[in-house]
Design a protein around this motif. Structure first.
Motif, PDB file in Angstrom:
ATOM      1  N   GLY A 196       5.727   5.202   0.484  1.00 17.02           N
ATOM      2  CA  GLY A 196       6.357   4.875  -0.792  1.00 17.02           C
ATOM      3  C   GLY A 196       7.099   3.553  -0.793  1.00 17.02           C
ATOM      4  N   ASP A 197       7.083   2.828   0.331  1.00 19.47           N
ATOM      5  CA  ASP A 197       7.773   1.539   0.388  1.00 19.47           C
ATOM      6  C   ASP A 197       7.207   0.580  -0.650  1.00 19.47           C
ATOM      7  N   ILE A 198       8.056  -0.304  -1.142  1.00 14.81           N
ATOM      8  CA  ILE A 198       7.650  -1.193  -2.224  1.00 14.81           C
ATOM      9  C   ILE A 198       6.677  -2.275  -1.754  1.00 14.81           C
ATOM     10  N   HIS A 199       6.713  -2.622  -0.476  1.00 11.98           N
ATOM     11  CA  HIS A 199       5.876  -3.701   0.054  1.00 11.98           C
ATOM     12  C   HIS A 199       4.482  -3.171   0.369  1.00 11.98           C
ATOM     13  N   LEU A 200       3.464  -3.857  -0.142  1.00  8.93           N
ATOM     14  CA  LEU A 200       2.080  -3.432   0.096  1.00  8.93           C
ATOM     15  C   LEU A 200       1.733  -3.428   1.577  1.00  8.93           C
ATOM     16  N   ASP A 201       2.289  -4.353   2.342  1.00  9.04           N
ATOM     17  CA  ASP A 201       2.023  -4.366   3.778  1.00  9.04           C
ATOM     18  C   ASP A 201       2.441  -3.042   4.419  1.00  9.04           C
ATOM     19  N   HIS A 202       3.534  -2.450   3.933  1.00 10.09           N
ATOM     20  CA  HIS A 202       4.010  -1.177   4.462  1.00 10.09           C
ATOM     21  C   HIS A 202       3.054  -0.051   4.077  1.00 10.09           C
ATOM     22  N   GLN A 203       2.638  -0.037   2.831  1.00  8.05           N
ATOM     23  CA  GLN A 203       1.740   1.013   2.358  1.00  8.05           C
ATOM     24  C   GLN A 203       0.411   0.980   3.112  1.00  8.05           C
ATOM     25  N   LEU A 204      -0.139  -0.218   3.288  1.00 15.08           N
ATOM     26  CA  LEU A 204      -1.427  -0.348   3.962  1.00 15.08           C
ATOM     27  C   LEU A 204      -1.312  -0.049   5.457  1.00 15.08           C
ATOM     28  N   SER A 205      -0.181  -0.404   6.044  1.00 14.59           N
ATOM     29  CA  SER A 205       0.028  -0.086   7.463  1.00 14.59           C
ATOM     30  C   SER A 205       0.092   1.418   7.676  1.00 14.59           C
ATOM     31  N   PHE A 206       0.733   2.120   6.745  1.00 17.87           N
ATOM     32  CA  PHE A 206       0.784   3.586   6.843  1.00 17.87           C
ATOM     33  C   PHE A 206      -0.609   4.182   6.744  1.00 17.87           C
ATOM     34  N   LEU A 207      -1.383   3.738   5.758  1.00 20.60           N
ATOM     35  CA  LEU A 207      -2.724   4.288   5.570  1.00 20.60           C
ATOM     36  C   LEU A 207      -3.605   4.039   6.791  1.00 20.60           C
ATOM     37  N   SER A 208      -3.529   2.834   7.337  1.00 16.76           N
ATOM     38  CA  SER A 208      -4.350   2.531   8.507  1.00 16.76           C
ATOM     39  C   SER A 208      -3.891   3.305   9.732  1.00 16.76           C
ATOM     40  N   THR A 209      -2.605   3.591   9.829  1.00 15.58           N
ATOM     41  CA  THR A 209      -2.107   4.423  10.923  1.00 15.58           C
ATOM     42  C   THR A 209      -2.731   5.812  10.851  1.00 15.58           C
ATOM     43  N   LEU A 210      -2.812   6.366   9.649  1.00 15.59           N
ATOM     44  CA  LEU A 210      -3.420   7.690   9.499  1.00 15.59           C
ATOM     45  C   LEU A 210      -4.914   7.662   9.811  1.00 15.59           C
ATOM     46  N   VAL A 211      -5.586   6.603   9.367  1.00 17.60           N
ATOM     47  CA  VAL A 211      -7.013   6.485   9.668  1.00 17.60           C
ATOM     48  C   VAL A 211      -7.224   6.421  11.182  1.00 17.60           C
ATOM     49  N   ALA A 212      -6.401   5.613  11.850  1.00 20.38           N
ATOM     50  CA  ALA A 212      -6.538   5.445  13.298  1.00 20.38           C
ATOM     51  C   ALA A 212      -6.156   6.698  14.071  1.00 20.38           C
TER      52      ALA A 212
ATOM     53  N   HIS B 290      -9.591  -4.223   4.836  1.00 18.25           N
ATOM     54  CA  HIS B 290      -8.818  -3.077   5.306  1.00 18.25           C
ATOM     55  C   HIS B 290      -9.439  -2.463   6.557  1.00 18.25           C
ATOM     56  N   GLY B 291     -10.743  -2.568   6.682  1.00 23.00           N
ATOM     57  CA  GLY B 291     -11.406  -2.040   7.869  1.00 23.00           C
ATOM     58  C   GLY B 291     -10.953  -2.717   9.148  1.00 23.00           C
ATOM     59  N   ALA B 292     -10.584  -3.984   9.047  1.00 24.24           N
ATOM     60  CA  ALA B 292     -10.123  -4.707  10.233  1.00 24.24           C
ATOM     61  C   ALA B 292      -8.788  -4.151  10.716  1.00 24.24           C
ATOM     62  N   LEU B 293      -7.909  -3.819   9.777  1.00 23.35           N
ATOM     63  CA  LEU B 293      -6.618  -3.233  10.148  1.00 23.35           C
ATOM     64  C   LEU B 293      -6.823  -1.837  10.725  1.00 23.35           C
ATOM     65  N   ASN B 294      -7.709  -1.058  10.114  1.00 28.54           N
ATOM     66  CA  ASN B 294      -8.034   0.265  10.667  1.00 28.54           C
ATOM     67  C   ASN B 294      -8.512   0.136  12.115  1.00 28.54           C
TER      68      ASN B 294
ATOM     69  N   GLN C 286     -10.960  12.895  16.618  1.00 24.74           N
ATOM     70  CA  GLN C 286     -11.194  12.166  17.859  1.00 24.74           C
ATOM     71  C   GLN C 286     -10.911  13.062  19.065  1.00 24.74           C
ATOM     72  N   ALA C 287     -11.456  12.676  20.210  1.00 26.48           N
ATOM     73  CA  ALA C 287     -11.224  13.458  21.429  1.00 26.48           C
ATOM     74  C   ALA C 287      -9.738  13.528  21.741  1.00 26.48           C
ATOM     75  N   GLU C 288      -9.024  12.400  21.551  1.00 23.66           N
ATOM     76  CA  GLU C 288      -7.576  12.357  21.711  1.00 23.66           C
ATOM     77  C   GLU C 288      -6.978  11.701  20.479  1.00 23.66           C
ATOM     78  N   TYR C 289      -5.882  12.253  20.008  1.00 20.65           N
ATOM     79  CA  TYR C 289      -5.221  11.702  18.826  1.00 20.65           C
ATOM     80  C   TYR C 289      -3.734  12.027  18.904  1.00 20.65           C
ATOM     81  N   PRO C 290      -2.892  11.288  18.194  1.00 17.02           N
ATOM     82  CA  PRO C 290      -1.455  11.569  18.222  1.00 17.02           C
ATOM     83  C   PRO C 290      -1.163  12.957  17.658  1.00 17.02           C
TER      84      PRO C 290
END
Length: 231
Positions: free
Chosen positions: A119-135, A94-98, A140-144
């Motif tokens: 809440g999407d049923i696909h794990l790829d969606h759930q993990l992509s959301f979590l990594s988006t929040l981590v990133a 998971h760190g690589a995706l982050n 950070q000096a700049e963030y969304p």
């Protein structure tokens, strides 16, 4: 009111995170087209790519070509392929995706990020959301400054009510002027289009846009869940 003000007070770049190619069109295609039409720089990050032997080289090449055509039709500035293995994110560090999303967000400095719903049923969606929040962490000096989650037909609608996070939109983008372009872009993903009443059909996408639009008395809209905004 322009979409740039409706979603975000900043005119910086937009990043749409898609676990798989076509998720971004299904969930935010009308918004992408509207933002691009208003002169906004819109990037799409496709987190995964099909890998052999699960997917043939012909299938992989077909989907990549379809994504290029669909994104060109919507006005996407650039498509970023992160190339993580599709349907295998849970087995990947998971760190690589982050780190992958983190590097992209630092390089692009987007003011608005649209991500799949947790809440999407696909794990790829759930993990992509979590990594988006981590990133996108605000230390950070700049963030969304604004993050919102979109819905993906055939993923968001198949979650378990009361057991997984429900999709309850509180931001609506009027896509009355770009709905047809969204549907045309989805048709360019010919290998993914299904006949009605399948969720991944043109008819189902139009019906959802009509429903979301009716919620706010518009002919068509896309719904989002606001995760965070800093004004």
């Amino acid at each position: 009111m322009s979409t740039t003000n409706f979603i975000n007070t900043n005119d910086g770049p937009v990043l749409v995170v898609a676990p798989h190619p076509d998720d971004e069109v299904l969930g935010a295609g009308g918004t992408i087209a509207r933002l691009a039409g208003e002169g906004r720089e819109v990037h799409v990050a496709i987190v995964t790519r099909g890998q052999q032997p699960r997917f043939s080289q012909e299938q992989i090449a077909t989907v990549q070509a379809e994504a290029a055509a669909a994104h060109g039709h919507l006005g996407v500035t650039h498509t970023h392929w992160l190339d993580f293995p599709a349907a295998e994110l849970a087995e990947h560090p998971h760190g690589a995706l982050n780190a992958g999303l983190g590097t992209l967000i630092r390089d692009l400095a987007p003011s608005l990020v649209l991500a799949p719903h947790p809440g999407d049923i696909h794990l790829d969606h759930q993990l992509s959301f979590l990594s988006t929040l981590v990133a996108s962490r605000p230390h950070q000096a700049e963030y969304p400054t604004t993050i919102a989650a979109y819905e993906t037909l055939s993923e968001t609608n198949w979650n378990a009510p009361y057991l997984t996070p429900p999709f309850l939109p509180n931001v609506f983008v009027d896509i009355s002027g770009t709905l047809e372009r969204k549907l045309e872009a989805f048709r360019l993903f010919a290998s993914q289009v299904k006949p009605a009443p399948h969720e991944r059909s043109v008819e189902s996408l139009r019906a959802l846009a009509t429903l979301r639009g009716a919620t706010v008395h518009r002919p068509a809209a896309e719904g989002f869940v606001l995760v965070r905004t800093v004004v």
